[in-house]
Design a protein around this motif. Structure first.
Motif, PDB file in Angstrom:
ATOM      1  N   VAL A   1       0.848  -1.199   0.000  1.00  0.00           N
ATOM      2  CA  VAL A   1       0.000   0.000   0.000  1.00  0.00           C
ATOM      3  C   VAL A   1       0.880   1.245   0.000  1.00  0.00           C
ATOM      4  N   TRP A   2       1.983   1.195   0.729  1.00  0.00           N
ATOM      5  CA  TRP A   2       2.926   2.312   0.845  1.00  0.00           C
ATOM      6  C   TRP A   2       3.546   2.641  -0.518  1.00  0.00           C
ATOM      7  N   GLN A   3       3.656   1.607  -1.399  1.00  0.00           N
ATOM      8  CA  GLN A   3       4.250   1.816  -2.724  1.00  0.00           C
ATOM      9  C   GLN A   3       3.334   2.586  -3.668  1.00  0.00           C
ATOM     10  N   LEU A   4       2.032   2.501  -3.440  1.00  0.00           N
ATOM     11  CA  LEU A   4       1.062   2.991  -4.418  1.00  0.00           C
ATOM     12  C   LEU A   4       1.310   4.431  -4.845  1.00  0.00           C
ATOM     13  N   LYS A   5       1.411   5.329  -3.877  1.00  0.00           N
ATOM     14  CA  LYS A   5       1.548   6.745  -4.194  1.00  0.00           C
ATOM     15  C   LYS A   5       2.867   7.026  -4.900  1.00  0.00           C
ATOM     16  N   ALA A   6       3.931   6.357  -4.450  1.00  0.00           N
ATOM     17  CA  ALA A   6       5.242   6.566  -5.070  1.00  0.00           C
ATOM     18  C   ALA A   6       5.237   6.062  -6.521  1.00  0.00           C
ATOM     19  N   GLN A   7       4.612   4.900  -6.755  1.00  0.00           N
ATOM     20  CA  GLN A   7       4.537   4.387  -8.125  1.00  0.00           C
ATOM     21  C   GLN A   7       3.672   5.292  -9.003  1.00  0.00           C
ATOM     22  N   ALA A   8       2.598   5.830  -8.427  1.00  0.00           N
ATOM     23  CA  ALA A   8       1.746   6.753  -9.182  1.00  0.00           C
ATOM     24  C   ALA A   8       2.531   7.999  -9.585  1.00  0.00           C
TER      25      ALA A   8
ATOM     26  N   MET B   1       5.758   8.146 -10.127  1.00  0.00           N
ATOM     27  CA  MET B   1       6.690   7.784 -11.196  1.00  0.00           C
ATOM     28  C   MET B   1       5.948   7.618 -12.518  1.00  0.00           C
ATOM     29  N   MET B   2       4.735   7.046 -12.472  1.00  0.00           N
ATOM     30  CA  MET B   2       3.921   6.939 -13.690  1.00  0.00           C
ATOM     31  C   MET B   2       3.715   8.312 -14.318  1.00  0.00           C
TER      32      MET B   2
ATOM     33  N   TYR C   1       3.596  -0.420 -16.406  1.00  0.00           N
ATOM     34  CA  TYR C   1       3.220   0.967 -16.735  1.00  0.00           C
ATOM     35  C   TYR C   1       4.290   1.934 -16.236  1.00  0.00           C
ATOM     36  N   VAL C   2       4.697   1.743 -14.982  1.00  0.00           N
ATOM     37  CA  VAL C   2       5.695   2.624 -14.363  1.00  0.00           C
ATOM     38  C   VAL C   2       6.980   2.626 -15.190  1.00  0.00           C
TER      39      VAL C   2
ATOM     40  N   PHE D   1       2.036   3.531 -22.173  1.00  0.00           N
ATOM     41  CA  PHE D   1       2.653   4.818 -21.868  1.00  0.00           C
ATOM     42  C   PHE D   1       3.437   5.379 -23.064  1.00  0.00           C
ATOM     43  N   SER D   2       3.156   4.820 -24.234  1.00  0.00           N
ATOM     44  CA  SER D   2       3.637   5.332 -25.523  1.00  0.00           C
ATOM     45  C   SER D   2       5.139   5.574 -25.617  1.00  0.00           C
ATOM     46  N   PRO D   3       5.957   4.557 -25.359  1.00  0.00           N
ATOM     47  CA  PRO D   3       7.377   4.738 -25.676  1.00  0.00           C
ATOM     48  C   PRO D   3       7.535   4.896 -27.186  1.00  0.00           C
ATOM     49  N   ASN D   4       8.571   5.595 -27.611  1.00  0.00           N
ATOM     50  CA  ASN D   4       8.788   5.738 -29.053  1.00  0.00           C
ATOM     51  C   ASN D   4       8.965   4.373 -29.705  1.00  0.00           C
ATOM     52  N   PHE D   5       9.661   3.480 -29.023  1.00  0.00           N
ATOM     53  CA  PHE D   5       9.811   2.100 -29.488  1.00  0.00           C
ATOM     54  C   PHE D   5       9.788   1.168 -28.294  1.00  0.00           C
ATOM     55  N   LEU D   6       9.260  -0.038 -28.515  1.00  0.00           N
ATOM     56  CA  LEU D   6       9.252  -1.057 -27.472  1.00  0.00           C
ATOM     57  C   LEU D   6       9.635  -2.392 -28.101  1.00  0.00           C
ATOM     58  N   PHE D   7      10.697  -3.004 -27.593  1.00  0.00           N
ATOM     59  CA  PHE D   7      11.164  -4.290 -28.106  1.00  0.00           C
ATOM     60  C   PHE D   7      11.191  -5.318 -26.984  1.00  0.00           C
ATOM     61  N   LEU D   8      11.064  -6.584 -27.372  1.00  0.00           N
ATOM     62  CA  LEU D   8      11.088  -7.687 -26.408  1.00  0.00           C
ATOM     63  C   LEU D   8      12.223  -8.646 -26.728  1.00  0.00           C
ATOM     64  N   TRP D   9      12.852  -9.194 -25.694  1.00  0.00           N
ATOM     65  CA  TRP D   9      13.709 -10.353 -25.877  1.00  0.00           C
ATOM     66  C   TRP D   9      12.810 -11.586 -26.002  1.00  0.00           C
ATOM     67  N   PRO D  10      13.272 -12.668 -26.637  1.00  0.00           N
ATOM     68  CA  PRO D  10      12.406 -13.835 -26.847  1.00  0.00           C
ATOM     69  C   PRO D  10      11.891 -14.465 -25.545  1.00  0.00           C
ATOM     70  N   ASN D  11      12.629 -14.291 -24.454  1.00  0.00           N
ATOM     71  CA  ASN D  11      12.231 -14.875 -23.171  1.00  0.00           C
ATOM     72  C   ASN D  11      11.242 -14.004 -22.409  1.00  0.00           C
ATOM     73  N   ALA D  12      10.909 -12.824 -22.946  1.00  0.00           N
ATOM     74  CA  ALA D  12      10.059 -11.859 -22.223  1.00  0.00           C
ATOM     75  C   ALA D  12       8.659 -12.417 -21.977  1.00  0.00           C
ATOM     76  N   ARG D  13       8.049 -11.967 -20.893  1.00  0.00           N
ATOM     77  CA  ARG D  13       6.649 -12.307 -20.580  1.00  0.00           C
ATOM     78  C   ARG D  13       5.916 -11.002 -20.324  1.00  0.00           C
ATOM     79  N   VAL D  14       4.741 -10.849 -20.915  1.00  0.00           N
ATOM     80  CA  VAL D  14       3.945  -9.633 -20.744  1.00  0.00           C
ATOM     81  C   VAL D  14       2.558 -10.039 -20.257  1.00  0.00           C
ATOM     82  N   ALA D  15       2.251  -9.697 -18.999  1.00  0.00           N
ATOM     83  CA  ALA D  15       0.964 -10.119 -18.436  1.00  0.00           C
ATOM     84  C   ALA D  15       0.604  -9.259 -17.228  1.00  0.00           C
TER      85      ALA D  15
END
Length: 472
Positions: free
Chosen positions: A358-365, A367-368, A392-393, A399-413
């Motif tokens: 819960v303490w992380q929430l505001k700090a992560q917001a 940074m977002m 997202y953070v 969050f619209s990076p100019n480019f986004l690339f993945l390594w083959p081992n990446a997981r997005v979920a």
């Protein structure tokens, strides 16, 4: 293996029709005739792979970035071996992403059009909405207003919606005998009026170059057409970006070692500086707030002589790490330094929410907000897991990076399926049902979180090999 499958396009029969009956070059051969050299970054080559469009192997169009006459260009090229270049929903998405890159970076656009237009059975997913096919034409008009040049080659059949792409470009080259341009082809004319008309008479190169004026340049062959495009680009008065030759060192450690360092368990236990030491010039890294919020590594370095600010996961984003990230991102924005994010977010264990979370929430917001508002180029590479709010953070796709690339081992979920609650054994039938449902959900999430599932749907700009990261 998947990349090789994608480059084969529509299979052997389609390739024979394309090269023997129609006497046409493959899309990548066309690019070789256009480009200054081999420096070409293909975008999302796996888009459409194994998606539910029957037997369509890929998106049916190739997009990428390369140089003509020293000028960086975005390319949108139909691959007519895939259903005659017919446009599927994923193909539209791929074209729109390429145009977005062109507008964002003010890159000249080159269209190699060889398309049967929209795939009509899926018209509800292609035609009516804001982000559907018509947006391609809208973007062409906006780019012209932005003074971003656009050049097109009619190098095959351009039917229906496919006909507007070249006609909205600033200069058009059409190739004799293989280039045709019409709203409805000869079969439609026959069905509607009973008239027999040849493709050449209805919309061939001679007609559009001398009668309709839809084309500005007539080419007798593909080779001549691409020479013509190079000549056109040399007269656009669109100066190449000045490229200072900056002396830079190679990393002290080989980039090939990244293949062995790619995280496989996604628990962020691997010190991320091992990755950075194989990416940064001379393996030099000026760390920022090194002893504070150590689950995030921030600092400055150079890649091929270009100064960048690095934001890299070294574990779960704690309260202090998020505060550090906000501070560093704002510094880079203030100094106009591009940001390079390396995502390897630690999946949260499935435990009841603790006070520390819960303490992380505001700090992560915070940074977002800093990441969203930073007015500098941002490039994100997912080197391991990309889970939940931390994706997202760390400047994920939304969050619209100019480019986004993945390594083959990446997981997005959203969550890591391996950290689900286990259903307690109560010995009744309901519990067995819940276990079965949970197992099915875990399997679904496991499939949907792979790098290849992501790239097929264009949630990123491509899967890249770890050892190629610095070059990309």
């Amino acid at each position: 293996e998947l990349l090789e499958m994608a480059t084969k396009g529509g299979g052997e029969d389609a390739i024979l029709r394309h090269t023997q009956r129609n006497k046409k070059l493959f899309v990548r051969e066309r690019l070789k005739l256009l480009l200054d050299d081999e420096s070409f970054l293909e975008l999302s080559p796996l888009a459409g792979l194994n998606m539910p469009y029957g037997d369509v192997p890929a998106a049916g169009c190739l997009t990428g970035i390369g140089k003509i006459c020293g000028v960086w260009c975005v390319f949108i090229a139909n691959d007519a071996t895939v259903k005659g270049g017919t446009i599927y929903p994923i193909g539209v998405k791929k074209q729109l992403r390429a145009q977005e890159i062109a507008m964002q970076n003010r890159l000249l656009s080159v269209y190699l059009v060889d398309s049967g237009g929209a795939f009509l059975p899926l018209q509800s997913e292609l035609f009516p909405d804001k982000s559907h096919g018509g947006r391609v034409f809208y973007n062409e008009a906006i780019m012209s207003a932005m003074r971003i040049p656009q050049v097109a080659v009619v190098c095959g059949s351009c039917v229906a919606g496919g006909a507007y792409v070249p006609t909205m470009a600033e200069e058009v080259v059409i190739i004799d005998k293989i280039g045709t341009l019409f709203l409805g082809g000869p079969p439609l004319v026959k069905a509607a009026t009973g008239e027999h008309v040849s493709p050449e008479d209805l919309g061939g190169a001679k007609l559009h170059s001398s009668v309709s004026g839809c084309s500005d340049h007539f080419a007798s062959s593909e080779k001549e057409a691409y020479e013509c495009v190079r000549n056109v680009i040399s007269t656009l008065n669109y100066d190449p970006l000045p490229e200072e030759v900056v002396e830079h060192d190679s990393p002290l450690y080989s980039s090939d070692e990244l293949l062995g360092l790619a995280p496989q368990d996604y628990s962020s236990t691997l010190p991320v500086k091992l990755i950075l030491s194989r990416l940064m010039d001379g393996s030099r890294f000026q760390e920022f707030k090194a002893n504070f919020g150590t689950t995030l590594v921030t600092g400055f370095g150079h890649v091929e002589g270009h100064l960048v600010g690095v934001v890299a996961n070294n574990g779960e984003l704690s309260h202090d790490a998020s505060l550090k990230g906000s501070h560093f991102v704002q510094l880079c924005s203030q100094r106009s330094i591009p940001l390079l994010f390396f995502q390897n977010t630690a999946p949260h264990t499935a435990e009841p929410t603790s006070i520390s979370q819960v303490w992380q929430l505001k700090a992560q917001a915070s940074m977002m907000a800093a990441v969203a508002c930073a007015a500098v180029p941002k490039i994100t590479v997912v080197i391991g897991g990309s889970y939940g709010s931390e994706s997202y953070v760390m400047c994920g796709r939304s969050f619209s990076p100019n480019f986004l690339f993945l390594w083959p081992n990446a997981r997005v979920a959203l969550v890591d399926s391996r950290h689900f609650f286990t259903v307690p054994q109560a010995g009744d039938n309901d519990c067995t049902g819940e276990e079965s449902e949970l197992k099915h959900l875990k399997e679904k999430l496991e499939e949907e979180s792979s790098a290849f599932y992501s790239s097929a749907r264009l949630w990123d700009d491509g899967v890249i090999l770890p050892q190629n990261t610095r070059k990309v």
